[in-house]
Design a protein around this motif. Structure first.
Motif, PDB file in Angstrom:
ATOM      1  N   TRP A   1      21.929  58.928  10.701  1.00 21.33           N
ATOM      2  CA  TRP A   1      23.358  59.043  10.409  1.00 21.33           C
ATOM      3  C   TRP A   1      23.731  60.500  10.142  1.00 21.33           C
ATOM      4  O   TRP A   1      24.763  60.989  10.624  1.00 21.33           O
ATOM      5  CB  TRP A   1      23.699  58.160   9.209  1.00 21.33           C
TER       6      TRP A   1
ATOM      7  N   PRO B   1      27.807  55.384  17.585  1.00 22.46           N
ATOM      8  CA  PRO B   1      27.868  54.224  16.694  1.00 22.46           C
ATOM      9  C   PRO B   1      26.485  53.632  16.431  1.00 22.46           C
ATOM     10  O   PRO B   1      25.727  53.362  17.366  1.00 22.46           O
ATOM     11  CB  PRO B   1      28.749  53.230  17.458  1.00 22.46           C
TER      12      PRO B   1
ATOM     13  N   GLN C   1      30.304  52.146   9.472  1.00 23.49           N
ATOM     14  CA  GLN C   1      30.744  52.379  10.847  1.00 23.49           C
ATOM     15  C   GLN C   1      31.959  51.526  11.207  1.00 23.49           C
ATOM     16  O   GLN C   1      32.649  51.808  12.187  1.00 23.49           O
ATOM     17  CB  GLN C   1      29.610  52.039  11.816  1.00 23.49           C
TER      18      GLN C   1
END
Length: 341
Positions: free
Chosen positions: A140, A166, A217
């Motif tokens: 991330w 994503p 997300q």
């Protein structure tokens, strides 16, 4: 009734008598058709040391598919993170995002996607410590904003940084559901091969979902369920063709690693009644039959699980029958008349 999006999971199956190169070409033909037919996304699942599958290098498969498609989302279903450095995954998928824009999904799993001996050969180091959550957080950070000073400022994923590819969490147990909820990620449950925990895992995910997580997300829980599917003009033909997938599942039970086998008339006699019972339970989440039968069964599965999307996987000995299956399914599932009922 408006139906939920429908997607495809591909392990690049290799039928008996077929070379790997041909199977890869057949998979490319399939993703091009899926792009035309209206499927939401097309994911490749990482597997290793299996003669039946040629999907070990997901990023390469995605890149090739992206060169030959226009609309469909492409991704991993998933990358088995214990096998990889998070930095390298970020660089691979960041490169894909820079090349093809916002069409790339990065699904993550914590299993090795293979047998223990092969897993040991794939392992990044001698340590057996479970660092999955830390690895996801590293990913991330690597894919995050270009001006983000948090985390490993001295190490950057280039390409990767700022692409915000994503992240999805995959799972076949409660562990993946808990991680997905904690991090605020969309969640795909592998009900196509691990049906027993599906209700409990999806309920846990929804109840614990943290939309306020810095890693979130999506603004609300979003769940996908895997389904074994085979569509043919008649229920009888579909059940016959599905015996290839049943033999594949029997091989998992017996430890026989072979390429996909031709369909058989009597599956119980072929694999034995005890193994047949295992296979029936293993593939309990399935929709096999004519287009009308399969659409009805998919609707029932979606209603039962309350998921936001379905992702289907299909195995046939003859690749043309797999293409036909997805064509028949799309014609029935995406029809305007059907969606207006």
């Amino acid at each position: 009734m408006t139906r939920v999006p429908l997607s495809i999971l591909d392990l690049v199956p290799v039928p008996s008598g077929t070379e790997i190169g041909a199977a890869l070409d057949q998979s490319l033909d399939m993703v091009k058709r899926a792009d035309e037919l209206g499927y939401e996304r097309y994911w490749y699942a990482e597997h290793h040391n299996s003669p039946a599958f040629a999907s070990s290098a997901t990023s390469l498969l995605i890149g090739r598919a992206a060169e030959h498609t226009k609309r469909i989302r492409l991704g991993s279903g998933g990358v088995m993170l214990p096998n990889h450095s998070p930095l390298m995954v970020a660089e691979y998928y960041g490169t894909l995002a820079e090349m093809y824009g916002d069409r790339i999904d990065l699904g993550l799993g914590r299993a090795p996607g293979t047998d223990p001996m092969t897993a040991a050969a794939l392992r990044r180091g001698a340590s057996t410590t479970d660092t999955f959550l830390e690895d996801v957080l590293d990913l991330w950070r690597y894919l995050g904003p270009r001006d983000d000073a948090r985390g490993r400022a001295e190490v950057k994923a280039l390409p990767g940084q700022g692409t915000r590819v994503p992240l999805w969490m995959l799972g076949s147990s409660l562990d993946g559901a808990a991680v997905a909820a904690h991090l605020g990620l969309p969640y795909a449950f592998a009900s196509h091969f691990a049906p027993d925990a599906r209700h409990q895992a999806l309920r846990l995910y929804r109840e614990r979902f943290n939309a306020e997580a810095v890693t979130a997300q999506v603004s609300a829980s979003y769940a996908v369920a895997g389904v074994n599917v085979l569509v043919a003009p008649t229920d009888e033909e579909a059940r016959f063709l599905f015996t290839t997938a049943q033999q594949m599942a029997a091989g998992i039970r017996t430890g026989q690693r072979v390429k996909l086998q031709p369909p058989v008339e009597d599956i119980d006699a072929t694999i034995g009644p005890d193994v047949a019972r295992f296979v029936d339970a293993f593939q309990a989440v399935r929709a096999v039959g004519s287009p009308a039968t399969v659409v009805r069964e998919l609707e029932a599965i979606q209603a039962d699980l309350g998921v936001d999307e379905l992702i289907v996987t299909t195995y046939t000995y003859d690749p043309a029958m797999r293409v036909r299956s997805f064509q028949l399914l799309a014609d029935a599932y995406f029809s305007e008349t059907a969606n207006s009922n």
